[in-house]
Scaffold this motif. Structure first.
Motif, PDB file in Angstrom:
ATOM      1  N   VAL A 405       0.860  -1.179   0.000  1.00  0.00           N
ATOM      2  CA  VAL A 405       0.000   0.000   0.000  1.00  0.00           C
ATOM      3  C   VAL A 405       0.898   1.231   0.000  1.00  0.00           C
ATOM      4  N   VAL A 406       0.612   2.150  -0.904  1.00  0.00           N
ATOM      5  CA  VAL A 406       1.398   3.376  -1.044  1.00  0.00           C
ATOM      6  C   VAL A 406       0.482   4.580  -0.869  1.00  0.00           C
ATOM      7  N   PHE A 407       0.918   5.543  -0.077  1.00  0.00           N
ATOM      8  CA  PHE A 407       0.237   6.835   0.033  1.00  0.00           C
ATOM      9  C   PHE A 407       0.938   7.832  -0.877  1.00  0.00           C
ATOM     10  N   VAL A 408       0.156   8.593  -1.637  1.00  0.00           N
ATOM     11  CA  VAL A 408       0.726   9.650  -2.483  1.00  0.00           C
ATOM     12  C   VAL A 408       0.113  10.979  -2.063  1.00  0.00           C
ATOM     13  N   GLU A 409       0.948  12.010  -2.015  1.00  0.00           N
ATOM     14  CA  GLU A 409       0.488  13.349  -1.643  1.00  0.00           C
ATOM     15  C   GLU A 409       1.531  14.368  -2.079  1.00  0.00           C
ATOM     16  N   ASP A 410       1.064  15.415  -2.750  1.00  0.00           N
ATOM     17  CA  ASP A 410       1.946  16.512  -3.182  1.00  0.00           C
ATOM     18  C   ASP A 410       3.138  16.012  -3.985  1.00  0.00           C
ATOM     19  N   GLY A 411       2.897  15.039  -4.854  1.00  0.00           N
ATOM     20  CA  GLY A 411       3.951  14.551  -5.732  1.00  0.00           C
ATOM     21  C   GLY A 411       4.922  13.579  -5.091  1.00  0.00           C
ATOM     22  N   GLN A 412       4.668  13.197  -3.858  1.00  0.00           N
ATOM     23  CA  GLN A 412       5.539  12.265  -3.147  1.00  0.00           C
ATOM     24  C   GLN A 412       4.803  10.956  -2.887  1.00  0.00           C
ATOM     25  N   ALA A 413       5.546   9.857  -2.924  1.00  0.00           N
ATOM     26  CA  ALA A 413       4.978   8.537  -2.667  1.00  0.00           C
ATOM     27  C   ALA A 413       5.713   7.888  -1.501  1.00  0.00           C
ATOM     28  N   LYS A 414       4.960   7.187  -0.664  1.00  0.00           N
ATOM     29  CA  LYS A 414       5.560   6.523   0.490  1.00  0.00           C
ATOM     30  C   LYS A 414       4.857   5.201   0.735  1.00  0.00           C
ATOM     31  N   VAL A 415       5.629   4.127   0.875  1.00  0.00           N
ATOM     32  CA  VAL A 415       5.065   2.831   1.234  1.00  0.00           C
ATOM     33  C   VAL A 415       4.601   2.885   2.688  1.00  0.00           C
ATOM     34  N   VAL A 416       3.335   2.543   2.927  1.00  0.00           N
ATOM     35  CA  VAL A 416       2.816   2.512   4.294  1.00  0.00           C
ATOM     36  C   VAL A 416       2.485   1.086   4.739  1.00  0.00           C
ATOM     37  N   VAL A 417       2.396   0.167   3.783  1.00  0.00           N
ATOM     38  CA  VAL A 417       2.320  -1.259   4.091  1.00  0.00           C
ATOM     39  C   VAL A 417       3.208  -1.976   3.088  1.00  0.00           C
ATOM     40  N   ARG A 418       4.205  -2.689   3.574  1.00  0.00           N
ATOM     41  CA  ARG A 418       5.114  -3.393   2.673  1.00  0.00           C
ATOM     42  C   ARG A 418       4.405  -4.568   2.002  1.00  0.00           C
ATOM     43  N   ARG A 419       4.849  -4.895   0.791  1.00  0.00           N
ATOM     44  CA  ARG A 419       4.316  -6.057   0.084  1.00  0.00           C
ATOM     45  C   ARG A 419       4.710  -7.331   0.835  1.00  0.00           C
ATOM     46  N   GLU A 420       3.758  -8.224   0.996  1.00  0.00           N
ATOM     47  CA  GLU A 420       4.087  -9.503   1.626  1.00  0.00           C
ATOM     48  C   GLU A 420       4.989 -10.319   0.706  1.00  0.00           C
ATOM     49  N   THR A 421       5.810 -11.143   1.307  1.00  0.00           N
ATOM     50  CA  THR A 421       6.692 -12.035   0.564  1.00  0.00           C
ATOM     51  C   THR A 421       6.206 -13.474   0.731  1.00  0.00           C
ATOM     52  N   TYR A 422       6.786 -14.374  -0.060  1.00  0.00           N
ATOM     53  CA  TYR A 422       6.464 -15.797   0.123  1.00  0.00           C
ATOM     54  C   TYR A 422       6.864 -16.259   1.519  1.00  0.00           C
ATOM     55  N   ALA A 423       7.952 -15.709   2.030  1.00  0.00           N
ATOM     56  CA  ALA A 423       8.373 -16.079   3.387  1.00  0.00           C
ATOM     57  C   ALA A 423       7.322 -15.669   4.413  1.00  0.00           C
ATOM     58  N   ASP A 424       6.674 -14.517   4.185  1.00  0.00           N
ATOM     59  CA  ASP A 424       5.611 -14.091   5.090  1.00  0.00           C
ATOM     60  C   ASP A 424       4.458 -15.092   5.122  1.00  0.00           C
ATOM     61  N   LEU A 425       4.204 -15.731   3.989  1.00  0.00           N
ATOM     62  CA  LEU A 425       3.083 -16.660   3.894  1.00  0.00           C
ATOM     63  C   LEU A 425       3.250 -17.869   4.807  1.00  0.00           C
ATOM     64  N   VAL A 426       4.493 -18.264   5.053  1.00  0.00           N
ATOM     65  CA  VAL A 426       4.721 -19.463   5.878  1.00  0.00           C
ATOM     66  C   VAL A 426       5.276 -19.118   7.254  1.00  0.00           C
ATOM     67  N   ARG A 427       5.298 -17.832   7.575  1.00  0.00           N
ATOM     68  CA  ARG A 427       5.930 -17.393   8.825  1.00  0.00           C
ATOM     69  C   ARG A 427       5.297 -18.035  10.046  1.00  0.00           C
ATOM     70  N   LEU A 428       3.995 -18.256  10.021  1.00  0.00           N
ATOM     71  CA  LEU A 428       3.308 -18.831  11.181  1.00  0.00           C
ATOM     72  C   LEU A 428       3.087 -20.335  11.039  1.00  0.00           C
ATOM     73  N   ASP A 429       3.466 -20.914   9.905  1.00  0.00           N
ATOM     74  CA  ASP A 429       3.303 -22.352   9.712  1.00  0.00           C
ATOM     75  C   ASP A 429       4.274 -23.134  10.609  1.00  0.00           C
ATOM     76  N   VAL A 430       3.836 -24.282  11.061  1.00  0.00           N
ATOM     77  CA  VAL A 430       4.659 -25.164  11.880  1.00  0.00           C
ATOM     78  C   VAL A 430       4.753 -26.524  11.192  1.00  0.00           C
ATOM     79  N   ARG A 431       5.933 -27.036  11.021  1.00  0.00           N
ATOM     80  CA  ARG A 431       6.108 -28.344  10.370  1.00  0.00           C
ATOM     81  C   ARG A 431       5.496 -29.435  11.229  1.00  0.00           C
ATOM     82  N   TYR A 432       4.871 -30.411  10.563  1.00  0.00           N
ATOM     83  CA  TYR A 432       4.236 -31.545  11.237  1.00  0.00           C
ATOM     84  C   TYR A 432       5.206 -32.724  11.188  1.00  0.00           C
ATOM     85  N   GLU A 433       5.867 -32.981  12.301  1.00  0.00           N
ATOM     86  CA  GLU A 433       6.888 -34.037  12.308  1.00  0.00           C
ATOM     87  C   GLU A 433       6.696 -34.937  13.528  1.00  0.00           C
TER      88      GLU A 433
END
Length: 433
Positions: A405-433
């Protein structure tokens, strides 16, 4: 949104908040959610100006569920707004943003004990009581902590707004609030008035969403003022605040014809004055809870065109790199949107397509019939007015990361929420062993 209001530069590229949309896509990737912050501020100022002209005491409370991030809370704090939260997660986000807790109200039809404890421990400004179970839970929390708090009662007024049935909340058959006509609301008030730790400051009601007519609000004001007069006469209690909820509609397509904030607020003010005089009641402070009306028109979803399927003599499916994972409303509500080819704003219309997403669902169609200029893979699509309930309802379906998510104002852009990565998708996963 009227496409005539969109801005294009000399290259024929869509410009958002003074920033070339193609530059945003190149720098931050797609799919990308973009907010024009100045548009958010203008809409807030329009609501404020309408109330100022009305002469009412008022509070504008941003409905967080439309879009809640740390940066969004910072913006509405800068604009001096109140905010309502509906979960521990929204409350936590507001706290992380440094939002003043005295200016928060806590909604929800099934607040947990932990959420109520969190609200009380952080001294949230007002808790909106939704049911009898919650009265008992909150009483327990307050007694255990030797604390007190301001509360409102959410009532179900028996008024149906002309909206999608999933967004109607004021009718009798609703999961929200204390029913008025059956006497539930009166019994709830009696119960709360007997609890010294709770200070009842007002009534709350919400009749629905994406409303284009003031009639429902007029009926709501009549209902709440009538209840106020009855409670004064019967119980010696007069609410000093009437919270009329939100639901103010916006223009998603050319066929939508929304009212301005003044169109809503002026007749509400007139009706309140008339009824206050009739019932000999003090003129109440009025709260509203716009969410979509504040952020909806300020949001854009940028997508890159990918594959294409032409079915001779029938239709064309044009696919983009996002879809129902970042905007489920078309699949969920059959919501309608407009879109433009953001890198070819000045070219004439060439064809009509089904704009589809990349998700493994036949229903992943963002726009059923979209007129576009000549296009090819790599072009940039901007879907308009996506600021409400798009990112806030986003998911990781098909294990796709959520967009930045990017906010734009007065010709400036700033990321306010970073893009999720594939690593983020498994961050809370726990291996079943």
């Amino acid at each position: 949104m009227s496409k005539q209001r969109l801005q294009a530069n000399e290259q024929g590229h869509l410009v958002l908040g003074g920033v070339d949309a193609t530059r945003l896509a190149q720098e931050y990737g797609t799919p990308l959610v973009v907010y024009d912050v100045a548009a958010i501020r203008r809409q807030i100022q329009e609501f404020r100006a309408a109330f100022t002209r009305s002469g009412l005491r008022y509070q504008i409370s941003y409905a967080s569920k439309a879009f809640a991030t740390v940066a969004m809370y910072q913006v509405i704090d800068e604009e001096g707004l109140h905010a309502d939260v509906v979960s521990g997660g929204e409350l936590y986000t507001a706290l992380q943003a440094g939002f003043p807790v005295r200016d928060l109200s806590f909604h929800g039809n099934n607040k947990s004990l932990a959420e109520l404890e969190m609200a009380v421990e952080n001294h949230v400004g007002v808790i909106v009581l939704d049911n009898f179970h919650e009265i008992e839970l909150l009483k327990r929390v307050l007694v255990d902590r030797n604390a007190s708090c301001d509360v409102m009662l959410r009532v179900t007024p028996g008024i149906t707004a002309h909206t999608h049935r999933y967004t109607q909340t004021g009718q009798v058959d609703s999961k929200f609030g204390f029913d008025v006509d059956s006497g539930q609301a009166t019994r709830a008030l009696q119960k709360v008035l007997a609890i010294p730790q709770m200070n009842v400051i007002g009534l709350h009601a919400h009749i629905g969403s994406q409303i284009f007519d003031v009639t429902g609000f007029d009926l709501l004001v009549k209902k709440l003022m009538t209840i106020s007069a009855q409670w004064r006469d019967r119980l010696g209690f007069t609410p000093r605040i009437l919270n009329l909820g939100g639901g103010f509609g916006i223009a998603y397509t050319a066929t939508d014809d929304p009212l301005t904030p003044a169109d809503f607020i002026q007749p509400i003010a007139a009706r309140l004055r008339q009824l206050a005089d009739r019932y000999q009641l003090p003129l109440p402070e009025v709260w509203i809870e716009p969410g979509r009306a504040i952020v909806g028109p300020a949001g854009y979803n940028l997508y890159t065109v990918g594959s294409r399927k032409d079915i001779p003599d029938l239709t064309t499916y044009l696919s983009v790199d996002g879809g129902m994972g970042d905007n489920i409303r078309p699949a969920l509500y059959q919501a309608k949107y407009a879109a433009v080819l953001a890198n070819k704003m000045n070219e004439p219309t060439h064809e009509t397509v089904h704009l589809t997403g990349k998700y493994c669902e036949s229903g992943d169609i963002l726009i059923d019939q979209l007129a576009l200029s000549r296009n090819e893979p790599g072009d940039l699509i901007a879907v308009l007015d996506t600021g409400a309930y798009g990112y806030s309802m986003a998911s990781n379906y098909n294990r796709n990361p959520r967009p930045a998510v990017v906010f734009v104002e007065d010709g400036q852009a700033k990321v306010v929420v970073r893009r999720e990565t594939y690593a983020d998708l498994v961050r809370l996963d726990v291996r079943y062993e």
